[in-house]
Design an enzyme around this catalytic site. Structure first.
Site, PDB file in Angstrom:
ATOM      1  N   GLU A  48      -9.140  -4.163   5.143  1.00 20.21           N
ATOM      2  CA  GLU A  48     -10.056  -5.302   5.308  1.00 20.21           C
ATOM      3  C   GLU A  48      -9.554  -6.231   6.412  1.00 20.21           C
ATOM      4  OE1 GLU A  48     -10.168  -6.516   1.194  1.00 20.21           O
ATOM      5  OE2 GLU A  48     -11.262  -4.677   0.709  1.00 20.21           O
TER       6      GLU A  48
ATOM      7  N   ASN B  56      -3.875  -5.984  -5.964  1.00 21.90           N
ATOM      8  CA  ASN B  56      -4.344  -6.822  -4.856  1.00 21.90           C
ATOM      9  C   ASN B  56      -5.595  -7.564  -5.337  1.00 21.90           C
ATOM     10  OD1 ASN B  56      -5.338  -7.918  -2.512  1.00 21.90           O
ATOM     11  ND2 ASN B  56      -5.923  -5.956  -1.577  1.00 21.90           N
TER      12      ASN B  56
ATOM     13  N   GLU C 225      -4.503   4.271   1.746  1.00 26.91           N
ATOM     14  CA  GLU C 225      -5.780   3.786   1.235  1.00 26.91           C
ATOM     15  C   GLU C 225      -6.912   4.288   2.120  1.00 26.91           C
ATOM     16  OE1 GLU C 225      -5.141   0.095  -1.404  1.00 26.91           O
ATOM     17  OE2 GLU C 225      -5.633  -0.565   0.593  1.00 26.91           O
TER      18      GLU C 225
ATOM     19  N   GLY D  47     -13.001  -0.070  -2.983  1.00 24.58           N
ATOM     20  CA  GLY D  47     -14.075  -0.893  -3.539  1.00 24.58           C
ATOM     21  C   GLY D  47     -15.421  -0.193  -3.591  1.00 24.58           C
TER      22      GLY D  47
ATOM     23  N   SER E  60     -10.207   2.630  -5.415  1.00 23.76           N
ATOM     24  CA  SER E  60     -10.958   2.838  -6.654  1.00 23.76           C
ATOM     25  C   SER E  60     -10.143   3.528  -7.749  1.00 23.76           C
ATOM     26  CB  SER E  60     -12.255   3.608  -6.371  1.00 23.76           C
ATOM     27  OG  SER E  60     -13.075   2.854  -5.492  1.00 23.76           O
TER      28      SER E  60
ATOM     29  N   LYS F 190      -7.229  -9.789  -3.880  1.00 27.93           N
ATOM     30  CA  LYS F 190      -8.110 -10.178  -2.763  1.00 27.93           C
ATOM     31  C   LYS F 190      -8.528 -11.655  -2.915  1.00 27.93           C
ATOM     32  CE  LYS F 190      -9.646  -5.451  -2.512  1.00 27.93           C
ATOM     33  NZ  LYS F 190     -10.513  -4.497  -1.858  1.00 27.93           N
TER      34      LYS F 190
ATOM     35  N   GLY G 197      -7.121  -2.624  -6.385  1.00 25.36           N
ATOM     36  CA  GLY G 197      -7.952  -3.783  -6.084  1.00 25.36           C
ATOM     37  C   GLY G 197      -8.728  -4.225  -7.319  1.00 25.36           C
ATOM     38  N   GLY G 198      -9.995  -3.837  -7.389  1.00 27.62           N
ATOM     39  CA  GLY G 198     -10.888  -4.299  -8.452  1.00 27.62           C
ATOM     40  C   GLY G 198     -10.304  -4.225  -9.858  1.00 27.62           C
TER      41      GLY G 198
ATOM     42  N   HIS H 162      -3.811  -4.211   5.516  1.00 29.08           N
ATOM     43  CA  HIS H 162      -4.911  -3.773   4.638  1.00 29.08           C
ATOM     44  C   HIS H 162      -6.141  -3.494   5.509  1.00 29.08           C
ATOM     45  CE1 HIS H 162      -8.043  -3.799   1.596  1.00 29.08           C
ATOM     46  NE2 HIS H 162      -7.086  -3.576   0.723  1.00 29.08           N
TER      47      HIS H 162
HETATM   48  C1  PEP Z   1      -7.525  -2.385  -2.274  1.00 21.42           C
HETATM   49  O1  PEP Z   1      -8.190  -3.353  -1.939  1.00 21.42           O
HETATM   50  O2  PEP Z   1      -6.379  -2.264  -1.817  1.00 21.42           O
HETATM   51  C2  PEP Z   1      -8.121  -1.417  -3.186  1.00 21.42           C
HETATM   52  C3  PEP Z   1      -7.520  -0.281  -3.369  1.00 21.42           C
HETATM   53  O3  PEP Z   1      -9.303  -1.795  -3.801  1.00 21.42           O
HETATM   54  P1  PEP Z   1     -10.078  -1.006  -4.971  1.00 21.42           P
HETATM   55  O4  PEP Z   1      -9.042  -0.566  -5.978  1.00 21.42           O
HETATM   56  O5  PEP Z   1     -11.044  -1.998  -5.523  1.00 21.42           O
HETATM   57  O6  PEP Z   1     -10.734   0.176  -4.334  1.00 21.42           O
END
Ligand code: PEP
Length: 251
Positions: free
Chosen positions: A98, A9, A168, A174, A213, A11, A234-235, A96
């Site tokens: 967010e 993802n 999640e 994040g 993460s 983002k 994500g990141g 999600h």
């Molecule tokens: C996400 O945004 O779905 C996510 C899991 O982010 P991160 O891996 O950065 O925690």
């Protein structure tokens, strides 16, 4: 035996230049990954660019959100499921945290979007998860059950055959704080058991990703848990080496 699935993802990150570099790196490294399913979910405006730059059919494309309205029309700023499909998306991330927290998406809206995605054969990646407060106050399972129940009552349990679930924990997204493999497994098992109470065959088949993460150095242990079938990343999905290492861990 479930086939692992790792999705990135991205983002609201990237530019044409950075995405070109990322996709080129993915093109050249993806052959190192075994037989798993992989997808990347770029910002909507870059979906076509990614689809034209990806030179491998090992990586599918997903969107990060879509309109709740099933048909095109006067909905300024939105993208319909048919448009996503037209531009090559096989997946769409829905619910999600967010979007739930920043844009106020409700369980009912997420459920309606899941139904719209399924009606066009776009696979929803349905995100569920609890906040730290909810975990600490002991309502974690209730929160996740409520998020799932909204979708189950909208589309029915049998439709989960074509749904990917991403657990999640909001406190792990994040933040650099990963759920321990045991904490994640506990929730994944809760989700699978809940679904099994309604349809055992669907529960056995459904892919449940972990997200929060995930990094190359924690992916192997997370993905070796019996009910964790890959990750929503994500990141770390913005770095080709890290993303490929995570995909390899899922293989
Ligand atoms: C996400 O945004 O779905 C996510 C899991 O982010 P991160 O891996 O950065 O925690």
């Amino acid at each position: 035996m479930r086939k692992a699935f790792v999705a990135g993802n991205w983002k609201m990150h990237g530019s044409k230049a950075s995405i070109m570099t990322l996709v080129s790196d993915l093109n050249s490294k993806v052959s190192e990954v075994g037989a798993i399913d992989i997808a990347v979910c770029p910002p909507a405006i870059y979906i076509d660019f990614v689809s034209r730059t990806l030179a491998t059919d090992k990586i599918s494309i997903g969107a990060q959100n879509m309109a709740i309205e099933p048909e095109q029309g006067a909905f300024t700023g939105e993208q319909s499921v048919a448009m996503l499909k037209d531009m090559g998306c096989n997946y769409v991330v829905l619910g999600h945290s967010e979007r739930r927290a920043i844009y106020g998406e409700t369980d009912a809206e997420v459920a309606a979007k899941v139904a719209v995605a399924l009606s066009s054969n776009v696979t929803p990646i349905l995100c569920v998860g609890e906040t730290l407060d909810e975990r600490e106050s002991g309502v974690m399972e209730q929160v996740i059950a409520t998020q799932l129940d909204a979708v189950i009552s909208e589309v029915g349990i049998d439709a989960f055959d074509k749904v990917v679930i991403a657990y999640e924990p909001v406190w792990a997204i994040g933040t650099g704080k990963t759920a321990s493999p045991a904490q994640a497994q506990e929730v994944h098992a809760f989700i699978r058991t809940k679904l099994a109470g309604l349809n055992a065959a669907v529960a056995e088949k459904v892919i449940i990703q972990y997200g929060g993460s995930v990094k190359p150095d924690n992916a192997v242990e997370l993905f070796s848990q019996p009910d964790i079938d890959g990750g929503l990343i994500g990141g770390a999905s913005l770095n080709a080496d890290d993303f490929i290492a995570i995909c390899k861990a899922a293989g």
